[in-house]
Design an enzyme around this catalytic site. Structure first.
Site, PDB file in Angstrom:
ATOM      1  N   ILE A  10       0.812  -1.217   0.000  1.00 33.39           N
ATOM      2  CA  ILE A  10       0.000   0.000   0.000  1.00 33.39           C
ATOM      3  C   ILE A  10       0.845   1.267   0.000  1.00 33.39           C
ATOM      4  O   ILE A  10       0.386   2.326  -0.435  1.00 33.39           O
ATOM      5  CB  ILE A  10      -0.977   0.012   1.206  1.00 33.39           C
ATOM      6  CG1 ILE A  10      -2.039   1.108   1.027  1.00 33.39           C
ATOM      7  CG2 ILE A  10      -0.220   0.165   2.526  1.00 33.39           C
ATOM      8  CD1 ILE A  10      -3.158   1.050   2.030  1.00 33.39           C
ATOM      9  N   GLN A  13       3.799   3.045  -5.219  1.00 33.90           N
ATOM     10  CA  GLN A  13       3.102   3.877  -6.202  1.00 33.90           C
ATOM     11  C   GLN A  13       1.676   3.380  -6.426  1.00 33.90           C
ATOM     12  O   GLN A  13       0.697   4.109  -6.205  1.00 33.90           O
ATOM     13  CB  GLN A  13       3.852   3.866  -7.533  1.00 33.90           C
ATOM     14  CG  GLN A  13       3.056   4.488  -8.679  1.00 33.90           C
ATOM     15  CD  GLN A  13       3.690   4.305 -10.049  1.00 33.90           C
ATOM     16  OE1 GLN A  13       4.204   5.251 -10.609  1.00 33.90           O
ATOM     17  NE2 GLN A  13       3.670   3.089 -10.584  1.00 33.90           N
ATOM     18  N   SER A 131       3.298  -8.988 -14.276  1.00 35.37           N
ATOM     19  CA  SER A 131       4.136  -7.981 -14.928  1.00 35.37           C
ATOM     20  C   SER A 131       4.437  -8.339 -16.377  1.00 35.37           C
ATOM     21  O   SER A 131       4.622  -9.519 -16.717  1.00 35.37           O
ATOM     22  CB  SER A 131       5.452  -7.838 -14.162  1.00 35.37           C
ATOM     23  OG  SER A 131       6.400  -7.078 -14.890  1.00 35.37           O
ATOM     24  N   GLU A 133       7.160  -7.911 -17.681  1.00 37.50           N
ATOM     25  CA  GLU A 133       8.516  -8.476 -17.707  1.00 37.50           C
ATOM     26  C   GLU A 133       8.491  -9.991 -17.872  1.00 37.50           C
ATOM     27  O   GLU A 133       9.479 -10.576 -18.315  1.00 37.50           O
ATOM     28  CB  GLU A 133       9.263  -8.099 -16.430  1.00 37.50           C
ATOM     29  CG  GLU A 133       9.684  -6.643 -16.342  1.00 37.50           C
ATOM     30  CD  GLU A 133      10.854  -6.288 -17.246  1.00 37.50           C
ATOM     31  OE1 GLU A 133      11.681  -7.175 -17.524  1.00 37.50           O
ATOM     32  OE2 GLU A 133      10.940  -5.133 -17.677  1.00 37.50           O
ATOM     33  N   TYR A 154      13.436 -11.271 -11.147  1.00 37.14           N
ATOM     34  CA  TYR A 154      12.134 -10.675 -10.860  1.00 37.14           C
ATOM     35  C   TYR A 154      11.063 -11.268 -11.763  1.00 37.14           C
ATOM     36  O   TYR A 154       9.985 -11.678 -11.304  1.00 37.14           O
ATOM     37  CB  TYR A 154      12.198  -9.159 -11.064  1.00 37.14           C
ATOM     38  CG  TYR A 154      10.842  -8.487 -11.101  1.00 37.14           C
ATOM     39  CD1 TYR A 154      10.106  -8.296  -9.934  1.00 37.14           C
ATOM     40  CD2 TYR A 154      10.291  -8.059 -12.312  1.00 37.14           C
ATOM     41  CE1 TYR A 154       8.851  -7.702  -9.973  1.00 37.14           C
ATOM     42  CE2 TYR A 154       9.040  -7.451 -12.355  1.00 37.14           C
ATOM     43  CZ  TYR A 154       8.326  -7.274 -11.185  1.00 37.14           C
ATOM     44  OH  TYR A 154       7.093  -6.690 -11.222  1.00 37.14           O
ATOM     45  N   ARG A 189       6.339   7.310  -8.723  1.00 37.56           N
ATOM     46  CA  ARG A 189       7.214   6.197  -9.080  1.00 37.56           C
ATOM     47  C   ARG A 189       8.470   6.263  -8.223  1.00 37.56           C
ATOM     48  O   ARG A 189       8.984   7.345  -7.915  1.00 37.56           O
ATOM     49  CB  ARG A 189       7.577   6.302 -10.558  1.00 37.56           C
ATOM     50  CG  ARG A 189       8.335   5.096 -11.125  1.00 37.56           C
ATOM     51  CD  ARG A 189       7.597   3.816 -10.908  1.00 37.56           C
ATOM     52  NE  ARG A 189       7.679   2.918 -12.052  1.00 37.56           N
ATOM     53  CZ  ARG A 189       7.573   1.604 -11.957  1.00 37.56           C
ATOM     54  NH1 ARG A 189       7.408   1.023 -10.782  1.00 37.56           N
ATOM     55  NH2 ARG A 189       7.608   0.851 -13.044  1.00 37.56           N
TER      56      ARG A 189
END
Length: 362
Positions: A10, A13, A131, A133, A154, A189
């Protein structure tokens, strides 16, 4: 009775924007935060109230994605109608330096949350922050059927979390949605992410606080959108009759170099006079080209982005200029006023987005 939502991450961003959005919708919002020697709540300070005050609807709970017992207790006691799992070690370059930690928190952390829900026996809707990614080097454009080819610890951890979420959905009949979000940015960000690193540098150079900006791969291409728009899609997913996975993006891709050029030219500077390449910022394995095919999201959820690439850059540069005490050019504020009307606020890192927080456009 208002709905209850639990947000992991939370203080990040997305988490801060989502908390504002859900409060705007009338939710009681609970957030998971880590215990630390210093506070990292600056993104939500403007919406936080002492829990003893009447009509407080935002509550914070100490917990850790590495501790199943803590998570189980929190979820059982809150019994949320919706869980938005945004918490993770989310910095791609850092994941190469901390692969084990990234796998534990980003990957196994998701399983701990899912297990906590399953063991508690509560009926809740679950959003898993996936994501772009994960697509790695799969050819663009990428959609819900594109194979995953992760190119970082990640991304690999997110792929694991994605498939575990899918397995819990199918194996235990749980309402779980994977939101495969492409890059989304804002003045909130994190300062080490490349977009914010660029816009902060522009402001600092103008303020005579910085001389050079050091970056890595300028040729990588990403699909960049505006974060406050993306948290609304998270909510939309959990309002559907059945759980599905969705790709969220703008359908445009731009290189890091294009972002840099746009940010510097906006304030009348030539980026080549200030930017230098530092090999330490290159990843061992790179993702070259991400581009969202979000046609399913548009068709089924009725969502498409309002903020364009160039507008996003202006919003971020203006906010960072204001943050260092400079007078912003003002195009960013005009864009938000024009495209979002009365409910959207000018955002300088920590100012609220949604009107229900009591603030007005300056």
């Amino acid at each position: 009775m208002s709905k209850k939502a639990l947000i992991t991450g939370i203080t990040g961003q997305d988490g801060s924007y989502l908390a504002e959005f859900l409060l705007y919708k009338g939710y009681e919002v609970h957030g998971l935060i880590r215990k630390a020697s210093t506070f990292n709540t600056y993104r939500i300070n403007h919406i936080y109230k002492d829990p003893h005050e009447p009509e407080t609807r935002l509550f914070l709970h100490y917990g850790d994605l590495g501790n199943l017992e803590q998570l189980s207790n929190i979820i059982y006691n809150i019994r949320p109608d919706e869980i938005y799992h945004l918490g993770a070690q989310s910095h791609v370059r850092v994941s190469f330096d901390m692969p084990e930690y990234t796998g534990d928190i980003t990957g196994l952390g998701t399983v701990r949350i899912l297990e906590a829900v399953r063991r508690s026996g509560i009926k809740t809707k679950f959003y898993q922050a996936s994501s772009s990614e994960m697509f790695g080097n799969s050819p663009p454009p990428q959609n819900e059927n594109t194979p995953f080819r992760p190119r970082s610890p990640y991304a690999a951890a997110k792929v694991y979390a994605y498939w575990m979420s899918t397995n819990y959905r199918e194996g235990y009949n749980m309402f779980i949605c994977n939101g495969i979000m492409f890059n989304h940015e804002s003045p909130r960000r994190g300062e080490t992410f490349v977009t914010r690193k660029v816009t902060r540098a522009v402001a600092n150079i103008l303020a005579k606080k910085q001389k050079k900006l050091y970056l890595g791969n300028l040729k990588a291409k990403r699909d960049w959108g505006y974060a406050p728009e993306y948290v609304e899609v998270m909510w939309l997913m959990l309002q559907q009759e059945k759980p599905e996975d969705f790709v969220i993006g703008t359908g445009e891709s731009h290189s890091v170099e294009e972002f840099v050029k746009e940010a510097f030219s906006y304030v009348g500077l030539d980026w080549k006079d200030y930017v230098e390449i530092d090999p330490r910022y290159f990843r061992p394995t790179e993702v070259d080209f991400l581009l969202a095919d979000a046609s399913k999201t548009k068709k089924k959820l009725g969502w498409e982005p309002k903020i364009t690439f160039k507008e996003l850059v202006k919003i971020m540069v203006d906010a960072d200029m204001e943050a260092v005490g400079l007078r912003p050019i003002g195009e960013g504020k005009k864009i938000l006023q024009k495209k979002f009307g009365g409910w959207h606020q000018w955002d300088c890192s920590v100012k609220p987005i949604y009107k229900s927080t009591g603030c007005q456009i300056e």
